[in-house]
Design an enzyme around this catalytic site. Sequence first.
Site, mmCIF file in Angstrom:
data_model
loop_
_atom_site.group_PDB
_atom_site.id
_atom_site.type_symbol
_atom_site.label_atom_id
_atom_site.label_comp_id
_atom_site.label_asym_id
_atom_site.label_seq_id
_atom_site.Cartn_x
_atom_site.Cartn_y
_atom_site.Cartn_z
ATOM 1 N N ASN A 73 11.481 3.091 -8.510
ATOM 2 C CA ASN A 73 10.211 3.642 -8.422
ATOM 3 C C ASN A 73 10.048 4.134 -6.887
ATOM 4 O O ASN A 73 10.901 3.970 -6.119
ATOM 5 C CB ASN A 73 9.241 2.406 -8.629
ATOM 6 N N ASP A 86 16.155 -1.506 -12.001
ATOM 7 C CA ASP A 86 15.925 -1.332 -10.474
ATOM 8 C C ASP A 86 16.047 -2.791 -10.075
ATOM 9 O O ASP A 86 16.924 -3.278 -8.940
ATOM 10 C CB ASP A 86 14.720 -1.160 -10.147
ATOM 11 N N ILE A 126 24.348 -1.936 -16.793
ATOM 12 C CA ILE A 126 24.840 -0.762 -15.887
ATOM 13 C C ILE A 126 25.366 -1.325 -14.548
ATOM 14 O O ILE A 126 26.290 -0.761 -13.801
ATOM 15 C CB ILE A 126 23.571 0.211 -15.539
HETATM 16 P P1 ADP Z 1 11.635 3.046 -16.032
HETATM 17 O O1 ADP Z 1 10.861 2.406 -14.897
HETATM 18 O O2 ADP Z 1 12.484 4.396 -15.586
HETATM 19 O O3 ADP Z 1 11.283 3.126 -17.224
HETATM 20 P P2 ADP Z 1 13.413 0.537 -16.672
HETATM 21 O O4 ADP Z 1 14.566 -0.014 -15.672
HETATM 22 O O5 ADP Z 1 12.234 -0.237 -16.875
HETATM 23 O O6 ADP Z 1 13.208 2.099 -15.888
HETATM 24 O O7 ADP Z 1 14.039 0.968 -17.824
HETATM 25 C C1 ADP Z 1 14.968 2.054 -18.169
HETATM 26 C C2 ADP Z 1 15.911 1.789 -19.350
HETATM 27 O O8 ADP Z 1 16.986 0.854 -18.785
HETATM 28 C C3 ADP Z 1 15.515 1.017 -20.513
HETATM 29 O O9 ADP Z 1 15.910 1.411 -21.734
HETATM 30 C C4 ADP Z 1 15.966 -0.569 -20.130
HETATM 31 O O10 ADP Z 1 15.859 -1.152 -21.637
HETATM 32 C C5 ADP Z 1 17.037 -0.222 -19.616
HETATM 33 N N1 ADP Z 1 17.713 -1.438 -19.003
HETATM 34 C C6 ADP Z 1 17.125 -2.537 -18.327
HETATM 35 N N2 ADP Z 1 17.944 -3.240 -17.670
HETATM 36 C C7 ADP Z 1 19.199 -2.521 -17.688
HETATM 37 C C8 ADP Z 1 20.551 -2.823 -17.083
HETATM 38 N N3 ADP Z 1 20.822 -3.835 -16.435
HETATM 39 N N4 ADP Z 1 21.377 -2.092 -17.528
HETATM 40 C C9 ADP Z 1 21.216 -0.986 -18.342
HETATM 41 N N5 ADP Z 1 19.895 -0.557 -18.721
HETATM 42 C C10 ADP Z 1 19.067 -1.416 -18.634
#
Ligand code: ADP
Length: 175
Positions: free
Chosen positions: A28, A38, A15
């Site tokens: 968070n 994040d 993203i």
């Molecule tokens: P949450 O704490 O809301 O679960 P996370 O960031 O741990 O959020 O994960 C949310 C989703 O984003 C997961 O499916 C993860 O694989 C995905 N994710 C992690 N890094 C990226 C990134 N750089 N771009 C897009 N999606 C990501």
Amino acid sequence: MTQVVPDITLVRGDITEQHADAIVNAANSSLLGGGGVDGAIHRRGGPEILAECRALRASHYGKGLPTGAAVATTAGRLHAAHVIHTVGPVWSREEDRSALLASCHREALKVADQLGARTVAFPAISTGAYGWPMADAARIAVEAVRDANTHVEEVRFVLFDEEAYRAFAERIRSS
Ligand code: ADP
């Protein structure tokens, strides 16, 4: 202005590489950074984002951003004008928190409307560290976007891996 039903598009990728008016962060409640999306957003977007998050903690959100709510900051060095931070619910077997996950999408789009954003990139909120099963998260996210009353024209779900991409594609096909 008339309401526009957003086009939903899917991209497999990171993203933080997206070009959009706004990029949604699965934050968070501390707003002070974390892992997953994040961490990637703060790393790539640079320190301006964290500086605005700290200012929010010192003003409106002294106790943190509540689950299901959304708030915007600059996007720093990302290819976007804004980051919209929202706090997904932690998945629970005992309690149905779907309304909070839907709220993240609705509130993020509300903030996008206030900013005049027309293209908004979302990650699969709550499906990483917060443990939400992917297919169910896809259902809730897609329904929430379809039901939203918004001027946003494109909602782009940016899915990090094949499983996530497939779950969202399947949900869009079947609804
Ligand atoms: P949450 O704490 O809301 O679960 P996370 O960031 O741990 O959020 O994960 C949310 C989703 O984003 C997961 O499916 C993860 O694989 C995905 N994710 C992690 N890094 C990226 C990134 N750089 N771009 C897009 N999606 C990501």
